[in-house]
Design a protein around this motif. Structure first.
Motif, PDB file in Angstrom:
ATOM      1  N   ALA A 215       2.247  -4.667   3.219  1.00  0.00           N
ATOM      2  CA  ALA A 215       1.434  -5.413   4.059  1.00  0.00           C
ATOM      3  C   ALA A 215       1.722  -6.593   4.376  1.00  0.00           C
ATOM      4  O   ALA A 215       1.577  -7.480   5.161  1.00  0.00           O
ATOM      5  CB  ALA A 215      -0.027  -4.904   3.597  1.00  0.00           C
TER       6      ALA A 215
ATOM      7  N   TYR B 188       0.917  -1.323   0.003  1.00  0.00           N
ATOM      8  CA  TYR B 188      -0.113   0.063  -0.113  1.00  0.00           C
ATOM      9  C   TYR B 188       1.078   1.103  -0.031  1.00  0.00           C
ATOM     10  O   TYR B 188       1.348   1.551   0.991  1.00  0.00           O
ATOM     11  CB  TYR B 188      -0.819   0.077   1.318  1.00  0.00           C
ATOM     12  CG  TYR B 188      -1.939  -1.111   1.480  1.00  0.00           C
ATOM     13  CD1 TYR B 188      -2.923  -0.912   0.603  1.00  0.00           C
ATOM     14  CD2 TYR B 188      -1.917  -1.946   2.110  1.00  0.00           C
ATOM     15  CE1 TYR B 188      -3.909  -2.015   0.615  1.00  0.00           C
ATOM     16  CE2 TYR B 188      -2.816  -3.042   2.279  1.00  0.00           C
ATOM     17  CZ  TYR B 188      -3.970  -3.081   1.627  1.00  0.00           C
ATOM     18  OH  TYR B 188      -4.742  -3.931   1.633  1.00  0.00           O
TER      19      TYR B 188
ATOM     20  N   GLN C  20     -13.714  -7.910   8.937  1.00  0.00           N
ATOM     21  CA  GLN C  20     -13.516  -7.236  10.175  1.00  0.00           C
ATOM     22  C   GLN C  20     -14.671  -6.006  10.483  1.00  0.00           C
ATOM     23  O   GLN C  20     -15.377  -5.781  11.361  1.00  0.00           O
ATOM     24  CB  GLN C  20     -12.201  -6.796  10.362  1.00  0.00           C
ATOM     25  CG  GLN C  20     -11.784  -6.263  11.653  1.00  0.00           C
ATOM     26  CD  GLN C  20     -10.273  -6.117  11.864  1.00  0.00           C
ATOM     27  OE1 GLN C  20      -9.619  -6.132  10.815  1.00  0.00           O
ATOM     28  NE2 GLN C  20      -9.915  -5.871  13.088  1.00  0.00           N
TER      29      GLN C  20
ATOM     30  N   ILE D 106       4.053   1.303   2.309  1.00  0.00           N
ATOM     31  CA  ILE D 106       3.879   0.054   3.288  1.00  0.00           C
ATOM     32  C   ILE D 106       3.671  -1.325   2.671  1.00  0.00           C
ATOM     33  O   ILE D 106       3.074  -1.382   1.633  1.00  0.00           O
ATOM     34  CB  ILE D 106       2.470   0.391   4.250  1.00  0.00           C
ATOM     35  CG1 ILE D 106       2.599   1.658   5.024  1.00  0.00           C
ATOM     36  CG2 ILE D 106       2.375  -0.655   5.312  1.00  0.00           C
ATOM     37  CD1 ILE D 106       1.332   2.200   5.558  1.00  0.00           C
TER      38      ILE D 106
ATOM     39  N   ASP E 108       0.177 -10.224  15.412  1.00  0.00           N
ATOM     40  CA  ASP E 108      -0.221  -8.749  16.026  1.00  0.00           C
ATOM     41  C   ASP E 108      -0.776  -7.917  15.266  1.00  0.00           C
ATOM     42  O   ASP E 108      -1.009  -8.173  13.877  1.00  0.00           O
ATOM     43  CB  ASP E 108       1.474  -8.359  16.376  1.00  0.00           C
ATOM     44  CG  ASP E 108       1.539  -7.532  17.650  1.00  0.00           C
ATOM     45  OD1 ASP E 108       0.233  -7.178  18.132  1.00  0.00           O
ATOM     46  OD2 ASP E 108       2.648  -7.325  18.256  1.00  0.00           O
ATOM     47  N   ASN E 109      -1.299  -6.573  15.617  1.00  0.00           N
ATOM     48  CA  ASN E 109      -2.049  -5.763  15.032  1.00  0.00           C
ATOM     49  C   ASN E 109      -0.948  -5.438  13.867  1.00  0.00           C
ATOM     50  O   ASN E 109       0.233  -5.268  13.987  1.00  0.00           O
ATOM     51  CB  ASN E 109      -2.171  -4.707  15.864  1.00  0.00           C
ATOM     52  CG  ASN E 109      -3.595  -5.130  16.314  1.00  0.00           C
ATOM     53  OD1 ASN E 109      -4.391  -5.694  15.934  1.00  0.00           O
ATOM     54  ND2 ASN E 109      -3.744  -4.117  17.503  1.00  0.00           N
ATOM     55  N   GLY E 110      -1.524  -5.365  12.632  1.00  0.00           N
ATOM     56  CA  GLY E 110      -0.472  -5.011  11.495  1.00  0.00           C
ATOM     57  C   GLY E 110       0.395  -5.809  10.934  1.00  0.00           C
ATOM     58  O   GLY E 110       1.065  -5.842  10.218  1.00  0.00           O
ATOM     59  N   ALA E 111       0.098  -7.263  11.525  1.00  0.00           N
ATOM     60  CA  ALA E 111       0.883  -8.321  10.891  1.00  0.00           C
ATOM     61  C   ALA E 111       0.640  -8.633   9.267  1.00  0.00           C
ATOM     62  O   ALA E 111       1.343  -9.345   8.596  1.00  0.00           O
ATOM     63  CB  ALA E 111       0.717  -9.458  11.536  1.00  0.00           C
ATOM     64  N   GLY E 112      -0.758  -8.361   8.922  1.00  0.00           N
ATOM     65  CA  GLY E 112      -1.284  -8.543   7.584  1.00  0.00           C
ATOM     66  C   GLY E 112      -2.330  -9.564   7.468  1.00  0.00           C
ATOM     67  O   GLY E 112      -2.577  -9.894   6.380  1.00  0.00           O
ATOM     68  N   LYS E 113      -2.881  -9.731   8.619  1.00  0.00           N
ATOM     69  CA  LYS E 113      -3.927 -10.838   8.487  1.00  0.00           C
ATOM     70  C   LYS E 113      -5.132 -10.471   7.612  1.00  0.00           C
ATOM     71  O   LYS E 113      -5.812 -11.114   6.648  1.00  0.00           O
ATOM     72  CB  LYS E 113      -4.500 -11.191   9.995  1.00  0.00           C
ATOM     73  CG  LYS E 113      -3.343 -11.345  11.036  1.00  0.00           C
ATOM     74  CD  LYS E 113      -4.017 -11.627  12.322  1.00  0.00           C
ATOM     75  CE  LYS E 113      -4.685 -10.482  13.073  1.00  0.00           C
ATOM     76  NZ  LYS E 113      -3.694  -9.424  13.538  1.00  0.00           N
ATOM     77  N   SER E 114      -5.878  -8.916   7.926  1.00  0.00           N
ATOM     78  CA  SER E 114      -6.811  -8.712   7.185  1.00  0.00           C
ATOM     79  C   SER E 114      -6.332  -8.528   5.456  1.00  0.00           C
ATOM     80  O   SER E 114      -7.239  -9.072   4.908  1.00  0.00           O
ATOM     81  CB  SER E 114      -7.066  -7.314   7.481  1.00  0.00           C
ATOM     82  OG  SER E 114      -7.572  -7.683   8.854  1.00  0.00           O
ATOM     83  N   SER E 115      -5.250  -8.192   5.471  1.00  0.00           N
ATOM     84  CA  SER E 115      -4.765  -8.128   3.924  1.00  0.00           C
ATOM     85  C   SER E 115      -4.695  -9.595   3.260  1.00  0.00           C
ATOM     86  O   SER E 115      -5.074  -9.538   2.111  1.00  0.00           O
ATOM     87  CB  SER E 115      -3.348  -7.456   3.859  1.00  0.00           C
ATOM     88  OG  SER E 115      -3.317  -6.318   4.465  1.00  0.00           O
TER      89      SER E 115
HETATM   90  N1  LIG Z   1      -6.003   0.069   2.621  1.00  0.00           N
HETATM   91  C1  LIG Z   1      -4.688   0.221   3.247  1.00  0.00           C
HETATM   92  N2  LIG Z   1      -3.924   1.335   2.772  1.00  0.00           N
HETATM   93  C2  LIG Z   1      -2.681   1.651   3.617  1.00  0.00           C
HETATM   94  N3  LIG Z   1      -2.371   0.659   4.351  1.00  0.00           N
HETATM   95  C3  LIG Z   1      -2.983  -0.280   4.643  1.00  0.00           C
HETATM   96  C4  LIG Z   1      -4.164  -0.724   4.160  1.00  0.00           C
HETATM   97  N4  LIG Z   1      -4.822  -1.652   4.574  1.00  0.00           N
HETATM   98  C5  LIG Z   1      -3.744  -2.340   5.454  1.00  0.00           C
HETATM   99  N5  LIG Z   1      -2.513  -1.347   5.579  1.00  0.00           N
HETATM  100  C6  LIG Z   1      -1.498  -1.674   6.408  1.00  0.00           C
HETATM  101  O1  LIG Z   1      -0.817  -2.670   6.086  1.00  0.00           O
HETATM  102  C7  LIG Z   1      -0.359  -3.321   7.260  1.00  0.00           C
HETATM  103  C8  LIG Z   1      -1.193  -4.720   7.455  1.00  0.00           C
HETATM  104  O2  LIG Z   1      -2.457  -4.256   7.830  1.00  0.00           O
HETATM  105  P1  LIG Z   1      -3.663  -5.479   8.070  1.00  0.00           P
HETATM  106  O3  LIG Z   1      -3.587  -6.401   7.023  1.00  0.00           O
HETATM  107  O4  LIG Z   1      -4.888  -4.702   8.462  1.00  0.00           O
HETATM  108  O5  LIG Z   1      -3.147  -6.202   9.351  1.00  0.00           O
HETATM  109  P2  LIG Z   1      -3.848  -6.991  10.610  1.00  0.00           P
HETATM  110  O6  LIG Z   1      -5.326  -7.432   9.963  1.00  0.00           O
HETATM  111  O7  LIG Z   1      -2.957  -8.073  10.791  1.00  0.00           O
HETATM  112  O8  LIG Z   1      -3.851  -6.182  11.762  1.00  0.00           O
HETATM  113  C9  LIG Z   1      -0.618  -2.426   8.222  1.00  0.00           C
HETATM  114  O9  LIG Z   1       0.813  -1.638   8.397  1.00  0.00           O
HETATM  115  C10 LIG Z   1      -1.789  -1.412   7.708  1.00  0.00           C
HETATM  116  O10 LIG Z   1      -1.532  -0.159   8.381  1.00  0.00           O
END
Ligand SMILES: Nc1ncnc2c1ncn2[C@@H]1O[C@H](COP(=O)(O)OP(=O)(O)O)[C@@H](O)[C@H]1O
Ligand SMILES: [Mg+2]
Lengths: 257, 369
Positions: free
Chosen positions: A20, A15, A87, A18, A39-46
């Motif tokens: 991810a 991104y 989420q 960043i 952990d938070n920001g590990a990339g799970k949602s991505s």
């Molecule tokens: N749409 C986006 N735009 C910019 N940065 C993003 C976006 N989505 C996620 N990120 C960044 O990518 C990294 C991984 O995020 P995310 O996948 O949400 O992690 P998790 O779900 O494990 O907390 C984080 O640093 C987050 O800030």
């Protein structure tokens, strides 16, 4: 163990500056409950979004039932029987529960009316109410808009939506984060029943006791990569936490598969 | 898939009456007394119903419209409630009803279209020019004019939609821009003066003709557009997608809806109905009325918001819009009868718009918390 149902290999997603996902791998076996921890920001949602076609990774592969698939849109994943509870739930607050559950796959009338795109609202409401009754989602007024519903009710709609459509995998991104104790237990009941149907579940959760209670397997992500894999029956919470936080590195031999 | 009914039915949220009898519902602090629970449920249902009525602002708007009409009937019993006056009021506002029906789609999807007034004028000019080139006073000539009106409007719509979904420019800016562009082009193409070389066949039929000698064709066209628009928005998949896009565009995208295509289609609709309104205006006035539509976009916007379509998208009602448009209509009609300088209507329309939007905002904020 059997051959994987779904395999993500070397996913990379940027991104802007960043990163991810930095070559993330992930595996789902048929009919299992696999927890995705990190952990938070590990990339799970991505990772979840890449698997269900909401974002397109910059590189890497996704294989489904052994074949490489291009998850170019959410429709591709849905056609393969993969559903997602996001989420943020991804509900349209101005629509009613039926409108949300059938969004993008509306039931139309047959014949000429259907060709003109006329919605069969009655049938969609009927099926929604049926599903709510079956799943125990407590929504009394299925024609009210979602906007006035509580967090638990919204969660119920999102979970019910995934359960109605999924045939192979349900991806759940922190499905109990917004819920109280009782409602969380309700979700875990639902998850077990879905598993009994032979549907695999990917569960993102920060709640380790919950994960240890319900999951078969754990995969751990850290800084956009997979760093650990555990069988729940053979792992301890401390071990998993150490890998999650980077205190300990798990090598391939140690990964219990 | 089929799932066995739950053995132990804790509910996600409030239990149904039946289950509430089996076990206390702790989340709601309701004592496990089934009578109280069912009474509460009934009360809740009643509130939900009230809420739904409140949300369908169309009812509020209809009341307001009827109240205004009543006031003017009392004030001007011989002038206001006459068939002649009301017929002309309806004919005069047919064009704006058509414009605002298209705008309702855009606003339901959370976007704006301020180009409709400009497009109306521009399509009219183009239509006259092409009809002049074709020549003659035949059905063929006016059919060509009709197609040109709708086509040019549709093309402006494609351009609007493209700028919004591909270039990601906010729709309010894009359509303000195309409004200026189309008005400017209208003046350039017409040479800055109103064109009145309209085939007499057009003004005799569509302009002043009446179906069965009762319903003016202009009004009939508006009724048709409103009917088709209301059906499309309420009952079809496309209408549902418009609302979904306005309600939560990301949710719509993740549900696999081709959001960009939905938005582009909305602007094509909005542009071509503006073209239709332009064509009707030509027929009625036998002129391009270059300067006559400066307020149309604003009046249409007010009608849409008064009718109950949210300014923030997610829900819309074409029928409500059609009613809403007549509030500024009746108001200016009455003001003229009262001998008040008609320009006051602009002041009133502008102020009412601000107040109505504020009310919509308040409602949003309340339900958001
Ligand atoms: N749409 C986006 N735009 C910019 N940065 C993003 C976006 N989505 C996620 N990120 C960044 O990518 C990294 C991984 O995020 P995310 O996948 O949400 O992690 P998790 O779900 O494990 O907390 C984080 O640093 C987050 O800030
Ligand atoms: Mg996340």
């Amino acid at each position: 163990m059997s051959t994987p149902l779904l395999e993500a290999v070397g996913l990379v997603k940027h991104y802007g500056h960043i990163e991810a996902l930095r070559g993330a791998d992930f595996t789902v076996y048929p009919g299992e409950i696999v927890a995705l921890l990190g952990d938070n920001g590990a990339g799970k949602s991505s990772l979840i979004k890449a698997i269900c076609g909401v974002i397109q990774p910059d590189s890497g592969q996704i294989r489904f039932e052994g074949k490489q698939v291009n998850m170019s849109s959410p429709l591709v994943a849905r056609k393969l029987g993969i559903e997602t509870v996001f989420q943020d739930l991804a509900l349209a607050p101005d629509l009613d529960p039926a409108g949300n559950i059938f969004l993008g796959q509306e039931i139309l009338y047959g014949g000429i009316l259907g060709k003109l795109g006329f919605l069969n609202k009655r049938e969609m409401h009927r099926r929604t109410e049926e599903a709510f009754a079956r799943l125990g989602v407590g929504i009394q007024d299925s024609k009210a808009t979602v906007v006035n519903m509580s967090g638990g009710q919204r969660q119920g709609i999102a979970v019910a939506r995934s359960m109605i459509w999924a045939s192979k995998i349900i991806l759940m991104d922190e499905p109990t984060a917004a819920l109280g104790v009782v409602q969380s237990r309700r979700v875990s009941d639902l998850i077990r029943r879905v598993k009994a149907e032979g549907i695999a579940i990917v569960l993102v959760s920060h709640n380790l006791p919950f994960v240890f209670e319900i999951a078969d397997r754990i995969e751990v992500m850290r800084l956009g990569k997979r760093v650990g894999r555990f069988q729940v029956s053979e792992a301890s919470a401390d071990e998993v936490l150490d890998v999650m936080t980077g205190l300990k590195v798990q090598n391939e031999q140690e990964a219990l598969l | 898939m089929s799932i066995e009914p739950p053995v132990n039915s804790e509910q996600f949220e409030r239990g149904s009456e039946l289950q509430a009898q089996d076990q206390p519902v702790i989340q709601n602090n309701i004592p496990p007394d089934s009578g109280a629970v069912s009474r509460l449920n009934r009360l809740e249902k009643f509130w939900q119903m009230l809420g739904r009525i409140y949300r369908t602002q169309a009812i509020l708007t209809t009341t307001l419209l009827l109240a205004l009409m009543l006031i003017f009937t009392i004030l001007f019993p011989t002038k206001f409630p006459t068939a002649f006056n009301l017929e002309h009021l309806i004919i005069d506002y047919s064009g704006i009803v058509i414009l605002s029906a298209g705008l309702t789609f855009a606003m339901t999807s959370g976007e704006f279209d301020l180009s409709i007034g400009g497009v109306l004028v521009f399509t009219g000019v183009m239509s006259v020019k092409i009809m002049g080139l074709v020549g003659g006073n035949t059905w063929f000539t006016i059919l060509v004019g009709f197609i040109v009106s709708l086509g040019v409007g549709g093309l402006v719509g494609v351009f609007n939609g493209w700028c919004i979904v591909k270039a990601r420019i906010p729709s309010i800016i894009v359509t303000l821009g195309t409004s200026a562009v189309s008005l400017g082009l209208a003046y350039i193409v017409s040479g800055g003066r109103d064109l009145s070389e309209i085939p007499p066949l057009l003004s005799d039929t569509l302009g002043f003709g009446k179906l069965f000698d009762i319903v003016p064709y202009t009004v009939l066209a508006a009724v048709l557009v409103v009917t088709i628009g209301a059906i499309t928005l309420n009952l079809t998949r496309f209408g549902r997608h418009c609302a979904a896009v306005g309600s939560n565009i990301e949710a719509a995208r993740r549900a696999g809806i081709n959001v960009n295509w939905v938005v582009i289609r909305i602007y094509i609709i909005s542009g071509s109905v503006s073209g239709l309104a332009g064509y009707l205006s030509l027929a009625r006035f036998s002129s391009t009325t270059l300067a006559g539509h400066a307020q149309d976009s604003l009046t249409a916007l007010l009608g849409v918001v008064l009718g109950g379509t949210s300014l923030f998208g997610g829900s819309g009602t074409v029928l409500g819009t059609a009613i809403g448009v007549f509030i500024p209509g009746v108001l200016s009609n009455g003001l003229i009868m009262a001998g008040i300088i008609p320009y006051w209507q602009y002041v009133i329309v502008g102020l009412v718009l601000i107040v109505v939007v504020y009310a919509d905002l308040l409602r949003r904020r309340n339900r958001g918390s």
